[in-house]
Design an enzyme around this catalytic site. Structure first.
Site, PDB file in Angstrom:
ATOM      1  CG  HIS A   1      -4.277 -36.010   5.024  1.00  0.00           C
ATOM      2  ND1 HIS A   1      -4.149 -35.544   3.738  1.00  0.00           N
ATOM      3  CD2 HIS A   1      -4.543 -34.906   5.778  1.00  0.00           C
ATOM      4  CE1 HIS A   1      -4.327 -34.230   3.714  1.00  0.00           C
ATOM      5  NE2 HIS A   1      -4.583 -33.818   4.934  1.00  0.00           N
TER       6      HIS A   1
ATOM      7  CG  HIS B   1      -6.643 -32.866   7.848  1.00  0.00           C
ATOM      8  ND1 HIS B   1      -5.418 -32.289   7.657  1.00  0.00           N
ATOM      9  CD2 HIS B   1      -6.691 -33.240   9.150  1.00  0.00           C
ATOM     10  CE1 HIS B   1      -4.741 -32.299   8.803  1.00  0.00           C
ATOM     11  NE2 HIS B   1      -5.494 -32.876   9.724  1.00  0.00           N
TER      12      HIS B   1
ATOM     13  CG  ASP C   1      -8.761 -29.795   3.553  1.00  0.00           C
ATOM     14  OD1 ASP C   1      -8.516 -30.478   4.566  1.00  0.00           O
ATOM     15  OD2 ASP C   1      -7.862 -29.268   2.860  1.00  0.00           O
ATOM     16  CG  HIS C   2      -7.321 -33.592   2.041  1.00  0.00           C
ATOM     17  ND1 HIS C   2      -6.304 -33.534   1.136  1.00  0.00           N
ATOM     18  CD2 HIS C   2      -7.206 -32.469   2.802  1.00  0.00           C
ATOM     19  CE1 HIS C   2      -5.593 -32.428   1.340  1.00  0.00           C
ATOM     20  NE2 HIS C   2      -6.126 -31.771   2.348  1.00  0.00           N
TER      21      HIS C   2
ATOM     22  CG  HIS D   1      -0.490 -32.490   6.961  1.00  0.00           C
ATOM     23  ND1 HIS D   1      -0.537 -31.157   7.297  1.00  0.00           N
ATOM     24  CD2 HIS D   1      -1.745 -32.816   6.548  1.00  0.00           C
ATOM     25  CE1 HIS D   1      -1.774 -30.701   7.089  1.00  0.00           C
ATOM     26  NE2 HIS D   1      -2.523 -31.687   6.649  1.00  0.00           N
TER      27      HIS D   1
ATOM     28  CG  ASP E   1      -2.888 -31.029   2.951  1.00  0.00           C
ATOM     29  OD1 ASP E   1      -3.045 -30.817   1.735  1.00  0.00           O
ATOM     30  OD2 ASP E   1      -3.767 -30.788   3.802  1.00  0.00           O
TER      31      ASP E   1
ATOM     32  CG  HIS F   1      -4.159 -27.072   0.228  1.00  0.00           C
ATOM     33  ND1 HIS F   1      -5.375 -26.510   0.563  1.00  0.00           N
ATOM     34  CD2 HIS F   1      -4.058 -28.205   0.953  1.00  0.00           C
ATOM     35  CE1 HIS F   1      -5.973 -27.267   1.471  1.00  0.00           C
ATOM     36  NE2 HIS F   1      -5.200 -28.313   1.728  1.00  0.00           N
TER      37      HIS F   1
HETATM   38 FE    FE Z   1      -5.657 -29.925   3.178  1.00  0.00          FE
HETATM   39 ZN    ZN Z   2      -4.547 -31.695   5.630  1.00  0.00          ZN
END
Ligand code: FE
Ligand code: ZN
Length: 256
Positions: free
Chosen positions: A52, A54, A56-57, A108, A131, A169
């Protein structure tokens, strides 16, 4: 095949799968931990799978593509760092000679996808779920509805019980504190909490989990169980059916 969890940021894992020569990574929010691992293990990066949009990915995608020339795959319905191969549910990716099935798991984010490999060489089946599903928990509903997320979790939960659940995570211990508030009498859950506390005390990952275990301990996969529905109603007496109870659980967790 070997599966390695590379820590990134404060609590992300970038999953690295390799055969001793070629590698793929999932959700590289940072490039450096991957570059370090490729060098340490003498691997060439063949593919980057993204679940996805985001940061942090995806934050490491452009740097890794430039440094390694790896092919990038990601969800068709999200804004992704171009160029990449866009994927929808039901399609397949071949990497390291393995086949990965793409599963749509909105909730998410609106276009979130997961990757499932039924036969990763000598390993048990693998699921990279970003996530969506966490050990003992699930992702927050930033873009999707409770109905969508519940459907996505049910789709994932229907995969084989020995599937390794590779979440993005290390949220396990805080998820399990909430799970225990929901189901204080769940003996499997209490035993699992002890095992995870021992792992974290040694700074080891609690992941991957397995689907069989998650079905026993994860309240978000158990939102139709009578005792879980009863707990959800103690938080929100208005919650009636399975979707409303799931929504109540998610709301309760948000403020737990
Ligand atoms: Fe994340
Ligand atoms: Zn995420």
């Amino acid at each position: 095949m070997k599966l390695v969890a590379l820590p990134a940021f404060s609590d992300n894992y970038i999953w690295l799968l390799h055969d001793g020569q070629r590698a793929l990574v999932v959700d590289p929010g940072q490039a450096q931990p991957v570059l370090d691992a490729l060098q340490r293990l003498s691997l060439s990066l063949e593919a980057i799978l993204v679940t996805h949009h985001h940061a942090d990915h995806v934050g490491g995608v452009a740097g890794l593509r430039e440094a390694t020339g790896a092919a990038v795959y990601g969800p068709a319905r999200e804004a992704m760092p171009q160029p990449l191969t866009l994927l929808k549910g039901g399609e397949h990716v071949t990497a390291l000679g393995l086949q990965f099935e793409v599963i749509d798991v909105p909730g998410h984010t609106a276009g979130h996808i997961a990757y499932f490999c039924r036969e990763p060489g000598d390993l048990a089946p693998l699921m990279f779920c970003g996530d969506t599903l966490f050990s003992g928990g699930c992702g927050r509903l930033f873009e999707g509805t409770p109905l969508q997320m519940l459907g996505s979790l049910q789709t994932l939960a229907a995969l084989p019980g020995n599937t390794r659940v590779c979440c993005a995570h290390e949220y396990t211990l805080s998820n399990l504190r909430f799970a225990q508030a929901v189901e204080p009498a769940n003996a499997e859950l209490s035993a699992y909490i002890e095992r995870c506390q021992a792992l974290r005390a040694q700074q080891l990952p609690t992941l991957p989990s397995t689907l069989a275990l998650e079905r026993q301990i994860n309240p978000f996969l158990r939102s139709g169980e009578p005792q879980v529905m009863a707990a959800a109603r103690r938080f929100d007496p208005e919650a009636q059916g399975p979707v409303a109870c799931f929504a109540a659980l998610r709301q309760w967790k948000n403020q737990f």
